[in-house]
Scaffold this motif. Sequence first.
Motif, mmCIF file in Angstrom:
data_model
loop_
_atom_site.group_PDB
_atom_site.id
_atom_site.type_symbol
_atom_site.label_atom_id
_atom_site.label_comp_id
_atom_site.label_asym_id
_atom_site.label_seq_id
_atom_site.Cartn_x
_atom_site.Cartn_y
_atom_site.Cartn_z
ATOM 1 N N LEU A 4 -1.275 0.735 -5.179
ATOM 2 C CA LEU A 4 -0.554 0.681 -3.905
ATOM 3 C C LEU A 4 -1.511 0.505 -2.737
ATOM 4 O O LEU A 4 -1.288 -0.349 -1.861
ATOM 5 C CB LEU A 4 0.265 1.966 -3.714
ATOM 6 C CG LEU A 4 0.860 2.167 -2.306
ATOM 7 C CD1 LEU A 4 1.805 1.032 -1.939
ATOM 8 C CD2 LEU A 4 1.553 3.520 -2.204
ATOM 9 N N LEU A 5 -2.576 1.282 -2.701
ATOM 10 C CA LEU A 5 -3.510 1.197 -1.575
ATOM 11 C C LEU A 5 -4.228 -0.152 -1.552
ATOM 12 O O LEU A 5 -4.539 -0.672 -0.477
ATOM 13 C CB LEU A 5 -4.513 2.349 -1.648
ATOM 14 C CG LEU A 5 -3.892 3.749 -1.550
ATOM 15 C CD1 LEU A 5 -4.967 4.823 -1.596
ATOM 16 C CD2 LEU A 5 -3.063 3.889 -0.276
ATOM 17 N N THR A 6 -4.477 -0.728 -2.716
ATOM 18 C CA THR A 6 -5.073 -2.062 -2.778
ATOM 19 C C THR A 6 -4.154 -3.088 -2.121
ATOM 20 O O THR A 6 -4.600 -3.941 -1.341
ATOM 21 C CB THR A 6 -5.345 -2.465 -4.241
ATOM 22 O OG1 THR A 6 -6.233 -1.516 -4.825
ATOM 23 C CG2 THR A 6 -5.978 -3.850 -4.322
ATOM 24 N N GLU A 7 -2.863 -3.010 -2.422
ATOM 25 C CA GLU A 7 -1.893 -3.933 -1.818
ATOM 26 C C GLU A 7 -1.754 -3.688 -0.324
ATOM 27 O O GLU A 7 -1.642 -4.638 0.464
ATOM 28 C CB GLU A 7 -0.532 -3.784 -2.498
ATOM 29 C CG GLU A 7 -0.475 -4.360 -3.887
ATOM 30 C CD GLU A 7 -0.759 -5.854 -3.904
ATOM 31 O OE1 GLU A 7 -0.234 -6.589 -3.043
ATOM 32 O OE2 GLU A 7 -1.531 -6.277 -4.783
ATOM 33 N N ALA A 8 -1.752 -2.423 0.094
ATOM 34 C CA ALA A 8 -1.629 -2.098 1.511
ATOM 35 C C ALA A 8 -2.823 -2.630 2.289
ATOM 36 O O ALA A 8 -2.673 -3.162 3.401
ATOM 37 C CB ALA A 8 -1.496 -0.589 1.695
ATOM 38 N N LEU A 9 -4.027 -2.505 1.722
ATOM 39 C CA LEU A 9 -5.223 -3.043 2.372
ATOM 40 C C LEU A 9 -5.164 -4.562 2.474
ATOM 41 O O LEU A 9 -5.528 -5.152 3.506
ATOM 42 C CB LEU A 9 -6.473 -2.622 1.593
ATOM 43 C CG LEU A 9 -6.909 -1.165 1.728
ATOM 44 C CD1 LEU A 9 -8.029 -0.855 0.740
ATOM 45 C CD2 LEU A 9 -7.382 -0.891 3.157
ATOM 46 N N ALA A 10 -4.686 -5.212 1.411
ATOM 47 C CA ALA A 10 -4.568 -6.665 1.421
ATOM 48 C C ALA A 10 -3.580 -7.114 2.481
ATOM 49 O O ALA A 10 -3.813 -8.103 3.202
ATOM 50 C CB ALA A 10 -4.144 -7.158 0.047
ATOM 51 N N GLU A 11 -2.466 -6.389 2.592
ATOM 52 C CA GLU A 11 -1.442 -6.740 3.586
ATOM 53 C C GLU A 11 -2.004 -6.563 4.999
ATOM 54 O O GLU A 11 -1.785 -7.397 5.875
ATOM 55 C CB GLU A 11 -0.210 -5.848 3.397
ATOM 56 C CG GLU A 11 0.931 -6.145 4.338
ATOM 57 C CD GLU A 11 1.601 -7.476 4.071
ATOM 58 O OE1 GLU A 11 2.257 -8.003 4.997
ATOM 59 O OE2 GLU A 11 1.461 -8.009 2.943
ATOM 60 N N ALA A 12 -2.747 -5.461 5.214
ATOM 61 C CA ALA A 12 -3.337 -5.231 6.525
ATOM 62 C C ALA A 12 -4.342 -6.311 6.881
ATOM 63 O O ALA A 12 -4.432 -6.761 8.022
ATOM 64 C CB ALA A 12 -4.008 -3.853 6.552
#
Length: 345
Positions: free
Chosen positions: A333-341
């Motif tokens: 989840l945090l990997t995807e959130a960082l990518a989105e940011a």
Amino acid sequence: MMHSKPEQWGGHAWTDWAMNADRWDWNAGVGVIAAAEFGAKTENEEIVREVEAWVKRNIGQSESILTINSIAPFAVFPLLHRIAGRSFYADKAGEVARWLIDEAPRTKNGAFEHTVTEKASFSEQIWADTIFMAVLFLARTARMKGDGRIALEALRQVRLHLEALQDEETGLLFHGWDCEAGNWMSGARWNRANAWIAVGVPMILEETEALCGDDALLAEIKRRYARLADALVQRQHAGGLWPTVFDRPGFYAETSGSAGIACGLYKAARMGLVPVALLAHAVRAVPAVLATIGPDGAVGGVSGGTPVLPSIEAYGDVPIFPTLYGQGLTLLLLTEALAEAGEEK
């Protein structure tokens, strides 16, 4: 909601397993998959090297275990083959893929029968977990080899699991289906079962869509996935997490499944599988998941490994403690959130 004491679930043996990284099984496998994903997306070579070191240290255990759950760690082999260039990874992945397609036990409708590393039999049972534990590996191997036959089998398994597990009334997924009895066993619309498919299907489509060649198959998977995503966002608590059983909003909020669902929504929105508006539900989950992480980095609020239980109420009594799959789903989840940011900058 009261929870069973860990002793009722195997005592120290159970909790020791939960954070023991040096075991070739699904628990450590989810953590390794997440670490590899994070390392690749952040271009952190040290993390990828640690994943490879884990494989070298533990691959010997896999020789005596070949079940659906023990397939999970093999999902990092295509990535390691691409980065390290060792033919061993491609050869081994091909060997395991052949076993899955040609020899793995199947139910009467052709779905992979869920099998585990423990000495337990679940004859004619389809579990949601299989999508992440085995079908993801199959999809990644298909892309690595450019093999349409393997890709098609992976997507057929996704459709079979969705057909068997999806509740047509709500769009949610049941934990398991018994092909012999013709029922959903406990009848639990369990948080983490939905999470394995919510996060697993976009990851599988990323690997296989270009190789499929069956537009009707893809359309059916996407239609069912969109229905699932719409149902999931309706069950999210105001605080950002999801209850461990969707039919019981008073049951405790469960972190690992919530992280998996939110990660799936991030991926699905990016890929156009669901409306972009659903991204807000993934974003809302991130601070709620972060709030469960302790000073030592352990993710809290994670329910213990859970077979299909005899009743819905039993899911509310599953004890909570840190696990490697909880760490892994949170990291995904945090990997995807960082990518989105990063994309928004």
